[in-house]
Write a protein that holds these residues in place. Sequence first.
Motif, PDB file in Angstrom:
ATOM      1  N   ALA A 128       0.859  -1.130  -0.369  1.00  4.56           N
ATOM      2  CA  ALA A 128      -0.133   0.184  -0.206  1.00  4.56           C
ATOM      3  C   ALA A 128       0.852   0.634  -0.230  1.00  4.56           C
ATOM      4  CB  ALA A 128      -1.508   0.030   0.906  1.00  4.56           C
ATOM      5  N   ILE A 129       1.981   1.267   0.633  1.00  6.02           N
ATOM      6  CA  ILE A 129       2.883   2.788   1.052  1.00  6.02           C
ATOM      7  C   ILE A 129       3.634   2.325  -0.740  1.00  6.02           C
ATOM      8  CG2 ILE A 129       4.824   3.601   2.206  1.00  6.02           C
ATOM      9  CD1 ILE A 129       3.655   1.990   5.093  1.00  6.02           C
ATOM     10  N   SER A 130       3.785   1.641  -0.903  1.00  7.34           N
ATOM     11  CA  SER A 130       4.376   1.455  -2.313  1.00  7.34           C
ATOM     12  C   SER A 130       4.051   1.669  -3.057  1.00  7.34           C
ATOM     13  CB  SER A 130       5.473   0.917  -2.711  1.00  7.34           C
ATOM     14  OG  SER A 130       4.782  -0.722  -2.483  1.00  7.34           O
ATOM     15  N   THR A 131       2.988   1.722  -3.831  1.00  8.80           N
ATOM     16  CA  THR A 131       2.319   1.859  -4.058  1.00  8.80           C
ATOM     17  C   THR A 131       1.575   3.625  -4.170  1.00  8.80           C
ATOM     18  OG1 THR A 131       1.308  -0.403  -4.826  1.00  8.80           O
ATOM     19  CG2 THR A 131      -0.596   1.564  -5.608  1.00  8.80           C
ATOM     20  N   GLY A 132       1.462   3.743  -3.332  1.00  9.49           N
ATOM     21  CA  GLY A 132       0.835   5.525  -2.828  1.00  9.49           C
ATOM     22  C   GLY A 132       1.599   6.081  -3.039  1.00  9.49           C
ATOM     23  N   PHE A 133       3.491   5.740  -3.310  1.00 10.80           N
ATOM     24  CA  PHE A 133       4.635   7.010  -3.312  1.00 10.80           C
ATOM     25  C   PHE A 133       4.333   7.038  -5.230  1.00 10.80           C
ATOM     26  CE2 PHE A 133       5.873   6.867   0.845  1.00 10.80           C
ATOM     27  CZ  PHE A 133       6.482   7.997   0.702  1.00 10.80           C
ATOM     28  N   ILE A 134       4.397   6.019  -5.282  1.00  7.37           N
ATOM     29  CA  ILE A 134       4.205   5.795  -7.187  1.00  7.37           C
ATOM     30  C   ILE A 134       2.844   7.329  -7.504  1.00  7.37           C
ATOM     31  CG2 ILE A 134       4.033   4.498  -9.036  1.00  7.37           C
ATOM     32  CD1 ILE A 134       6.260   3.740  -7.597  1.00  7.37           C
ATOM     33  N   HIS A 135       1.784   7.061  -7.192  1.00  8.30           N
ATOM     34  CA  HIS A 135       0.303   7.311  -7.343  1.00  8.30           C
ATOM     35  C   HIS A 135       1.184   8.622  -7.705  1.00  8.30           C
ATOM     36  CE1 HIS A 135      -2.117   4.638  -9.262  1.00  8.30           C
ATOM     37  NE2 HIS A 135      -1.255   3.614  -8.002  1.00  8.30           N
ATOM     38  N   TYR A 136       1.323   9.749  -6.096  1.00  6.36           N
ATOM     39  CA  TYR A 136       1.655  10.541  -5.342  1.00  6.36           C
ATOM     40  C   TYR A 136       2.871  11.471  -6.737  1.00  6.36           C
ATOM     41  CZ  TYR A 136       4.068  14.134  -3.624  1.00  6.36           C
ATOM     42  OH  TYR A 136       4.948  15.376  -3.177  1.00  6.36           O
ATOM     43  N   PHE A 137       3.791  10.501  -6.993  1.00  6.94           N
ATOM     44  CA  PHE A 137       4.324  11.118  -8.099  1.00  6.94           C
ATOM     45  C   PHE A 137       4.176  11.405  -9.189  1.00  6.94           C
ATOM     46  CE2 PHE A 137       7.760   9.584  -4.647  1.00  6.94           C
ATOM     47  CZ  PHE A 137       8.449  11.407  -4.887  1.00  6.94           C
ATOM     48  N   LYS A 138       3.280  10.535  -9.453  1.00  4.51           N
ATOM     49  CA  LYS A 138       2.360  10.722 -10.520  1.00  4.51           C
ATOM     50  C   LYS A 138       1.648  11.189 -11.419  1.00  4.51           C
ATOM     51  CE  LYS A 138       2.421   5.802 -12.557  1.00  4.51           C
ATOM     52  NZ  LYS A 138       2.712   6.254 -13.333  1.00  4.51           N
ATOM     53  N   SER A 139       1.447  11.897 -10.108  1.00  2.10           N
ATOM     54  CA  SER A 139      -0.053  13.116  -9.921  1.00  2.10           C
ATOM     55  C   SER A 139       0.918  14.250  -9.479  1.00  2.10           C
ATOM     56  CB  SER A 139      -0.901  12.643  -8.648  1.00  2.10           C
ATOM     57  OG  SER A 139      -0.419  12.735  -7.482  1.00  2.10           O
ATOM     58  N   HIS A 140       1.292  14.325  -9.364  1.00  3.59           N
ATOM     59  CA  HIS A 140       2.879  15.647  -8.579  1.00  3.59           C
ATOM     60  C   HIS A 140       3.590  15.903 -10.189  1.00  3.59           C
ATOM     61  CE1 HIS A 140       0.031  14.935  -4.783  1.00  3.59           C
ATOM     62  NE2 HIS A 140       0.003  16.146  -4.625  1.00  3.59           N
ATOM     63  N   THR A 141       3.553  14.955 -10.583  1.00  2.00           N
ATOM     64  CA  THR A 141       4.683  15.551 -11.981  1.00  2.00           C
ATOM     65  C   THR A 141       3.736  15.276 -13.008  1.00  2.00           C
ATOM     66  OG1 THR A 141       5.318  13.649 -12.325  1.00  2.00           O
ATOM     67  CG2 THR A 141       6.254  14.064 -10.814  1.00  2.00           C
ATOM     68  N   SER A 142       4.397  16.254 -14.266  1.00  2.00           N
ATOM     69  CA  SER A 142       3.710  15.768 -15.925  1.00  2.00           C
ATOM     70  C   SER A 142       4.055  15.497 -16.458  1.00  2.00           C
ATOM     71  CB  SER A 142       2.952  17.686 -16.313  1.00  2.00           C
ATOM     72  OG  SER A 142       2.574  17.759 -17.272  1.00  2.00           O
ATOM     73  N   PHE A 241      12.452   2.640  -1.337  1.00  2.00           N
ATOM     74  CA  PHE A 241      12.671   3.880   0.000  1.00  2.00           C
ATOM     75  C   PHE A 241      11.162   3.683   0.521  1.00  2.00           C
ATOM     76  CE2 PHE A 241      16.828   5.023  -2.962  1.00  2.00           C
ATOM     77  CZ  PHE A 241      17.884   4.828  -1.703  1.00  2.00           C
ATOM     78  N   ALA A 242      10.064   2.832  -0.844  1.00  2.00           N
ATOM     79  CA  ALA A 242       9.225   2.845   0.285  1.00  2.00           C
ATOM     80  C   ALA A 242       9.125   2.008   1.213  1.00  2.00           C
ATOM     81  CB  ALA A 242       7.889   2.745  -0.566  1.00  2.00           C
ATOM     82  N   THR A 243       9.795   0.620   0.811  1.00  2.00           N
ATOM     83  CA  THR A 243       9.291  -1.131   1.759  1.00  2.00           C
ATOM     84  C   THR A 243      10.412  -0.180   2.757  1.00  2.00           C
ATOM     85  OG1 THR A 243       8.532  -1.063  -0.831  1.00  2.00           O
ATOM     86  CG2 THR A 243       9.749  -2.728   0.989  1.00  2.00           C
ATOM     87  N   LEU A 244      11.675  -0.059   2.454  1.00  2.00           N
ATOM     88  CA  LEU A 244      12.771  -0.199   3.459  1.00  2.00           C
ATOM     89  C   LEU A 244      12.689   0.147   4.774  1.00  2.00           C
ATOM     90  CD1 LEU A 244      15.650  -0.826   4.416  1.00  2.00           C
ATOM     91  CD2 LEU A 244      16.415   1.162   3.444  1.00  2.00           C
TER      92      LEU A 244
END
Length: 281
Positions: A128-142, A241-244
């Motif tokens: 959940a956390i690693s997927t959340g980070f991936i979606h965060y970066f996807k939605s905060h970059t263009s 860096f999300a999983t560690l």
Amino acid sequence: MANSSRNRFYLANVAFPLVCAVAVFLMFDISHLDIAFSNLFFDPVAQLFPIGESHTFEQVTHKWTRIIPDWTGELAIIGSLLSFLWPRLKADKHSKLIGLLETTKLAPVLRFSTKYRRDFLFVVFAFAISTGFIHYFKSHTSVYCPVETTLYGGEMEKQEWFETFTPLQRNDGGRCWPAGHASSGFTMLALYFVARRNRWRFAKAVLYFTLLLGFVYGTTRVLQGWHYMSHTFWAALVVWFATLPTALAFYGRAQLEQPPIIPQHAAPKPAGTTADESNQP
């Protein structure tokens, strides 16, 4: 000794990935290496990625392969839920139910889930956390995918993530960085930390398999024109860096840095000891 062990742990698990991040940035993000690699699979005459037009390739490499991380996550959720059932069963109050579970061979499953409850919960949280980070970066970059840019017949300009990254504001543009499909393979890194925590001797094999899985996932999307190669590398780094930190929160560094347990029959014999001598009392 304690400081030396701690330093080795953080050198391997933090410093080395950071060096890899710098290398990816220098090799791909400020160069044209991504474009050069994608050009190998682009047909400039037809203005398309031929492999990207294959429905079978899409079905096999993008749809079917998701089964591995999807089922792993679902099994972790089921295991987490089941882990709370067995401790609630009391021999004096639920003897018939316990007998039924033993007869149907469900009791060992419940005992197993209880024994590894922390591991099941860790996998759920890590996913959940690693997927959340991936979606965060996807939605905060263009960042747009190659096929969406003017380089490959699209309408949008190619931009790098560091040019469009807005930490506190969601972007409505492209959502191609980091690679989502590759990250689904890299989420399996959680199993590597489970193996380390339990001191399983095949922990490194789990690590190598997971990295291979993620890079295969990512590369197939590169062949289709839906990602640049650097997007796969960044997906691996973000997931790591999300999983560690999640693993450190669940297990602590001391458990993660323990050497694997080697079965006695597999342990190396002292030098100069014969097979007959090793069996002497």
